[in-house]
Design a protein around this motif. Structure first.
Motif, mmCIF file in Angstrom:
data_model
loop_
_atom_site.group_PDB
_atom_site.id
_atom_site.type_symbol
_atom_site.label_atom_id
_atom_site.label_comp_id
_atom_site.label_asym_id
_atom_site.label_seq_id
_atom_site.Cartn_x
_atom_site.Cartn_y
_atom_site.Cartn_z
ATOM 1 N N ARG A 153 34.346 47.938 26.291
ATOM 2 C CA ARG A 153 34.027 48.467 24.962
ATOM 3 C C ARG A 153 32.765 47.778 24.489
ATOM 4 O O ARG A 153 32.746 46.557 24.351
ATOM 5 N N GLY A 154 31.738 48.555 24.255
ATOM 6 C CA GLY A 154 30.457 47.959 23.874
ATOM 7 C C GLY A 154 29.988 47.059 24.995
ATOM 8 O O GLY A 154 29.923 47.494 26.152
ATOM 9 N N ASP A 155 29.727 45.811 24.668
ATOM 10 C CA ASP A 155 29.264 44.871 25.693
ATOM 11 C C ASP A 155 30.382 43.955 26.158
ATOM 12 O O ASP A 155 30.128 42.939 26.807
ATOM 13 N N THR A 156 31.626 44.289 25.801
ATOM 14 C CA THR A 156 32.739 43.418 26.166
ATOM 15 C C THR A 156 33.608 44.072 27.249
ATOM 16 O O THR A 156 33.969 45.240 27.129
ATOM 17 N N VAL A 157 33.909 43.286 28.268
ATOM 18 C CA VAL A 157 34.778 43.760 29.357
ATOM 19 C C VAL A 157 36.173 43.184 29.111
ATOM 20 O O VAL A 157 36.309 41.988 28.816
ATOM 21 N N TYR A 158 37.201 44.016 29.202
ATOM 22 C CA TYR A 158 38.577 43.582 28.984
ATOM 23 C C TYR A 158 39.372 43.711 30.281
ATOM 24 O O TYR A 158 39.274 44.735 30.964
ATOM 25 N N LEU A 159 40.149 42.681 30.574
ATOM 26 C CA LEU A 159 41.044 42.719 31.741
ATOM 27 C C LEU A 159 42.458 42.418 31.266
ATOM 28 O O LEU A 159 42.658 41.596 30.370
ATOM 29 N N GLN A 160 43.432 43.080 31.867
ATOM 30 C CA GLN A 160 44.827 42.813 31.525
ATOM 31 C C GLN A 160 45.665 42.930 32.799
ATOM 32 O O GLN A 160 45.546 43.903 33.531
ATOM 33 N N HIS A 161 46.466 41.916 33.072
ATOM 34 C CA HIS A 161 47.302 41.953 34.275
ATOM 35 C C HIS A 161 48.362 40.873 34.222
ATOM 36 O O HIS A 161 48.368 40.047 33.299
ATOM 37 N N GLY A 162 49.248 40.877 35.219
ATOM 38 C CA GLY A 162 50.257 39.815 35.338
ATOM 39 C C GLY A 162 51.670 40.351 35.302
ATOM 40 O O GLY A 162 51.971 41.265 34.546
ATOM 41 N N LEU A 163 52.526 39.754 36.138
ATOM 42 C CA LEU A 163 53.938 40.176 36.161
ATOM 43 C C LEU A 163 54.776 39.170 35.375
ATOM 44 O O LEU A 163 55.327 39.504 34.335
ATOM 45 N N VAL A 164 54.839 37.937 35.837
ATOM 46 C CA VAL A 164 55.627 36.920 35.128
ATOM 47 C C VAL A 164 54.783 36.340 33.990
ATOM 48 O O VAL A 164 55.163 36.383 32.833
ATOM 49 N N ARG A 165 53.614 35.826 34.343
ATOM 50 C CA ARG A 165 52.668 35.348 33.324
ATOM 51 C C ARG A 165 51.657 36.459 33.092
ATOM 52 O O ARG A 165 51.107 37.003 34.051
ATOM 53 N N THR A 166 51.465 36.816 31.838
ATOM 54 C CA THR A 166 50.523 37.917 31.567
ATOM 55 C C THR A 166 49.184 37.360 31.088
ATOM 56 O O THR A 166 49.126 36.350 30.406
ATOM 57 N N TYR A 167 48.123 38.041 31.481
ATOM 58 C CA TYR A 167 46.763 37.596 31.173
ATOM 59 C C TYR A 167 46.033 38.696 30.427
ATOM 60 O O TYR A 167 46.063 39.857 30.847
ATOM 61 N N ARG A 168 45.391 38.344 29.355
ATOM 62 C CA ARG A 168 44.499 39.274 28.663
ATOM 63 C C ARG A 168 43.186 38.543 28.474
ATOM 64 O O ARG A 168 43.088 37.591 27.730
ATOM 65 N N THR A 169 42.192 38.991 29.200
ATOM 66 C CA THR A 169 40.913 38.295 29.254
ATOM 67 C C THR A 169 39.800 39.221 28.778
ATOM 68 O O THR A 169 39.827 40.417 29.098
ATOM 69 N N SER A 170 38.870 38.698 28.043
ATOM 70 C CA SER A 170 37.698 39.492 27.668
ATOM 71 C C SER A 170 36.463 38.599 27.693
ATOM 72 O O SER A 170 36.557 37.396 27.450
ATOM 73 N N PHE A 171 35.341 39.182 28.032
ATOM 74 C CA PHE A 171 34.083 38.427 28.050
ATOM 75 C C PHE A 171 32.913 39.375 27.849
ATOM 76 O O PHE A 171 33.005 40.566 28.156
ATOM 77 N N ASN A 172 31.829 38.827 27.329
ATOM 78 C CA ASN A 172 30.634 39.621 27.100
ATOM 79 C C ASN A 172 29.897 39.832 28.431
ATOM 80 O O ASN A 172 29.833 38.906 29.245
ATOM 81 N N VAL A 173 29.335 41.024 28.610
ATOM 82 C CA VAL A 173 28.642 41.323 29.870
ATOM 83 C C VAL A 173 27.469 40.365 30.098
ATOM 84 O O VAL A 173 27.151 40.031 31.239
ATOM 85 N N SER A 174 26.878 39.885 29.010
ATOM 86 C CA SER A 174 25.737 38.971 29.170
ATOM 87 C C SER A 174 26.164 37.645 29.797
ATOM 88 O O SER A 174 25.316 36.856 30.217
ATOM 89 N N ARG A 175 27.476 37.387 29.859
ATOM 90 C CA ARG A 175 27.972 36.152 30.475
ATOM 91 C C ARG A 175 28.108 36.263 31.997
ATOM 92 O O ARG A 175 28.434 35.290 32.667
ATOM 93 N N ILE A 176 27.928 37.471 32.533
ATOM 94 C CA ILE A 176 28.073 37.638 33.986
ATOM 95 C C ILE A 176 26.797 37.154 34.663
ATOM 96 O O ILE A 176 25.703 37.616 34.343
ATOM 97 N N ASN A 177 26.952 36.211 35.584
ATOM 98 C CA ASN A 177 25.800 35.665 36.291
ATOM 99 C C ASN A 177 25.525 36.389 37.607
ATOM 100 O O ASN A 177 24.401 36.447 38.060
ATOM 101 N N ALA A 178 26.570 36.903 38.222
ATOM 102 C CA ALA A 178 26.407 37.640 39.481
ATOM 103 C C ALA A 178 27.642 38.499 39.703
ATOM 104 O O ALA A 178 28.711 38.221 39.159
ATOM 105 N N VAL A 179 27.468 39.556 40.488
ATOM 106 C CA VAL A 179 28.596 40.428 40.824
ATOM 107 C C VAL A 179 28.739 40.430 42.342
ATOM 108 O O VAL A 179 27.752 40.568 43.058
ATOM 109 N N ARG A 180 29.977 40.221 42.811
ATOM 110 C CA ARG A 180 30.222 40.187 44.250
ATOM 111 C C ARG A 180 31.087 41.377 44.648
ATOM 112 O O ARG A 180 32.177 41.540 44.085
ATOM 113 N N ILE A 181 30.613 42.168 45.594
ATOM 114 C CA ILE A 181 31.435 43.245 46.150
ATOM 115 C C ILE A 181 31.922 42.720 47.492
ATOM 116 O O ILE A 181 31.122 42.444 48.388
ATOM 117 N N LYS A 182 33.237 42.557 47.611
ATOM 118 C CA LYS A 182 33.785 41.874 48.782
ATOM 119 C C LYS A 182 34.727 42.773 49.563
ATOM 120 O O LYS A 182 35.469 43.558 48.958
#
Lengths: 188, 493
Positions: free
Chosen positions: B239-268
């Motif tokens: 949304r806008g410049d923010t990337v949101y991630l959500q996952h987890g089965l036992v422990r749940t994670y909701r993470t967000s960060f600004n795209v300007s914080r990405i230093n590199a992208v790895r396709i593996k």
């Protein structure tokens, strides 16, 4: 060391026309002393192994000791040969926008650090370097660090002062010229 | 958020006490060897009471203050602490819920700043009631991203690509590095070998088979299961410049960060994933630490078919997509790779001589097919490994690429597990060009680019190219700084 050179170059340089500077010859003495101490430790380990390890090594005692001795000879040759080659190859250059270091004995490395990325400058010296009047300057960025080794203490202090001055001036210029940071982005 | 001092949720007392419980049990076990049961029980109860009392005092004297410009965490105990986190330096504020949090109806707010030195540990972990944590996260997000993350918006937003449980399982099983799988397979093979030997008359395994099997579980099965639990119900959106991630089965994670914080992208893609034409995307983002020792590099896409990965890359991080015209390694690089392969093969052959003789002596006396085959297994494996090393050198020569675009540049590496790393010149901290003795003969060099990463600092290596070509990376970085193309406000750390 001249600290007010023309066309953006900070060092006058005595390492050639390209503005690179060379190290003081005393660096070789520092390395030799350093190597001699290391070698004395290896030699002590060898002598201890020779005296006490027969029971532990059993039938492999002779083989291991011969291999150890061969390694000691190779290390001795390497340690004797490294300082002149290191001295001959070492070049560094500091300009208004970068720190540039070229060095290496077997593997030659060329490190480029933009002044813009420098976070910290550190001058350090151990007992041997202190005795010889030498110091190392370590330049730290967010992603790693680069070191200019074996500078004379005065020169190391000047280099550190120079780098701090360059970084300070850069930040000051930014404060003067930059408009307010865009929302959500970090300010310096 | 009015600047008043608030305390964490009381459950932190129990949570912190429980985390010290294992040490206390260990202490009790040690004491049990010296003292009688009553004394041990008394010491244990006293220690537990002291621990609860200590954690209660810590809780009562620790406050958090959300001011207009910063967050202040203050502890007024014997060892006083006051930590001020300006909103302008906060990289991310994420919510993490473990089992205890679910039991108590709380959430952990993790605040990270842009620091390479403390990249693996959050600057502050604040436990509040779930709704309070969501409200605080929303307001702090508004301050750091300039947009408010409304409570519950993660539930409303759909993922850009849907990831089924099968995708998560495939990711868990096949995103484990191939070298790890190979090592695990060696342990499994050894375990089976020991089991086979133990069936002979009068022979025992001495537990070697079981230890090897446990190593296999530890190296291969454990990480796979952990990945499946970690990425279960995975969702990603922007949304806008923010990337949101959500996952987890036992422990749940909701993470967000600004795209300007990405230093590199790895396709593996691991070797197994490539066979299935799948790859995944990871990003180097500083300031996402959870302090739990997990892999901090956020995954932007689980193992998916290559077309979906490219689609997601364009939608989530179009800033890291550009028209590439890659350079292959020069012909001289082939000679360097072959000499390296020959050296590695020689070292392997020397190292395998003794184990081969050992197995030969041990297995030659075995009756039947085992006696005919097993003595030659290790020499055969060594020969196959040597073949694999030379084949990997050949593949490495063929696939390694370097591409220098206007704003971005790319290194493609990996004969077995392939990795395409797209980097922004403005995120490069330092460049190192290295020339070994063999490479010097053939006039090629290797480049290493240092970046700020999820774990502090990282470096990405190139293949063998001419020194001038690799030197262009550093020169472009310098040119962008000099010309003003580089905007320090977007990139400062």
């Amino acid at each position: 060391m001249s600290l007010s050179p023309p066309d953006g170059q900070v060092d006058g340089g005595d390492g050639g026309g390209d503005g690179y500077r060379r190290l003081n010859r005393k660096c070789m003495l520092s390395m030799y002393i350093d190597h001699a101490i290391s070698y004395a430790i290896y030699l002590a380990v060898y002598l201890l192994a020779r005296t006490y390890a027969q029971g532990f090594l059993g039938q492999y005692y002779d083989l291991v000791l011969h291999a150890f001795a061969a390694v000691l000879v190779v290390v001795l040759v390497y340690m004797a040969a490294v300082p002149p080659v290191y001295y001959a190859r070492y070049r560094y250059r500091i300009t208004r926008d970068r720190v540039d270091v070229r060095y290496g004995v077997i593997v030659i490395r060329h490190i480029l650090v933009p002044i813009e990325r420098v976070h910290q400058v550190e001058v350090s010296r151990g007992p041997i370097n202190s005795m010889l009047g030498l110091a190392d300057v370590t330049v730290t960025t967010a992603g790693g660090e680069a070191t200019i080794n074996y500078l004379e203490i005065d020169e190391a202090e000047k280099v550190a002062e120079l780098l701090n001055g360059l970084i300070g001036r850069m930040l000051l210029e930014r404060r003067k010229t930059a408009p307010a940071a865009p929302p959500g982005l970090a300010n310096d | 958020m009015s600047g008043e001092k608030i305390r964490y949720h009381q459950s932190v007392i129990v949570e912190k006490s429980l985390s010290s419980l294992s040490a206390m049990v260990l202490l009790a076990l040690v004491l049990a060897t010296q003292l009688d049961r009553t004394a041990v029980a008394a010491i244990l109860v006293a220690a537990l009471a002291a621990l609860l009392l200590f954690n209660y005092r810590q809780w009562r004297l620790t406050t958090v203050q959300f001011n207009e410009t910063d967050v202040v965490v203050e502890r007024d105990t014997l060892f006083k602490m006051k930590k001020t986190l300006p909103y302008s330096k906060i990289a991310s504020v994420n919510v993490n819920r473990g089992i205890l949090n679910r039991l108590f109806g709380t959430s952990k707010l993790q605040i990270n700043i842009n620091s390479g030195s403390s990249a693996t540990v959050p600057e502050a972990v604040l436990t509040f009631r779930q709704d309070t944590a969501e409200r605080i996260r929303s307001v702090v997000s508004q301050r750091i991203y300039d947009r408010e993350a409304s409570p519950g918006e993660d539930e409303i937003a759909g993922s850009l690509v849907s990831f089924s449980p099968a995708d998560v399982i495939i990711h868990g099983l096949f995103s484990v590095p191939t070298h790890q799988t190979v090592v695990a397979s060696v342990f499994l093979a050894y375990s089976l070998f020991e089991q086979y030997l133990s069936v002979g008359p009068g022979l025992g395994t001495d537990g070697k088979a079981l230890v090897s099997l446990m190593m296999f579980v530890l190296i291969q099965i454990g990480p796979s299961v952990s990945l499946i639990f970690h990425y279960y119900n995975y969702r990603i959106y922007r949304r806008g410049d923010t990337v949101y991630l959500q996952h987890g089965l036992v422990r749940t994670y909701r993470t967000s960060f600004n795209v300007s914080r990405i230093n590199a992208v790895r396709i593996k893609s691991t070797f197994a994933a490539r066979l299935m034409h799948r790859s995944c995307i990871e990003a180097e983002v500083v300031g996402l630490a959870s302090g739990s020792g997990e892999n901090l590099r956020p995954v932007l896409c689980l193992l998916k078919d290559d077309a979906t990965v490219q689609k997601l890359l364009r939608e989530v991080v179009p800033e890291f997509v550009y028209e590439r015209s890659p350079e292959k390694q020069p012909e001289s690089a082939k000679s360097v790779l072959l000499i390296r392969a020959a050296t590695a093969s020689l070292a392997l052959a020397v190292a395998m001589t003794y184990p081969s003789l050992y197995v030969y002596r041990g297995a030659a006396a075995l009756p039947g097919a085992a006696g005919a085959v097993l003595p030659y297994v290790l020499p055969l494996v060594t020969a196959l490994a040597v073949f694999a090393i030379f084949y990997a050198a050949h593949v490495s020569y063929r696939i390694t690429e370097f591409d220098a675009g206007k704003d971005l540049f790319t290194f493609v590496n990996g004969a077995v597990d392939r990795e395409t790393v797209v980097m922004n010149y403005d995120k490069v901290q330092m460049v190192r060009i290295t020339q070994g003795p063999v490479a010097r003969i053939f006039g090629v060099s290797q480049g290493r680019v240092y970046l700020l990463s999820s774990t502090g600092g990282t470096s990405v290596s190139s293949g063998y190219f001419s020194g001038s070509l690799l030197g262009a990376v550093g020169e472009t970085v310098m040119e962008r700084i000099a010309s003003g193309e580089y905007d320090y406000r977007k990139n400062c750390v």
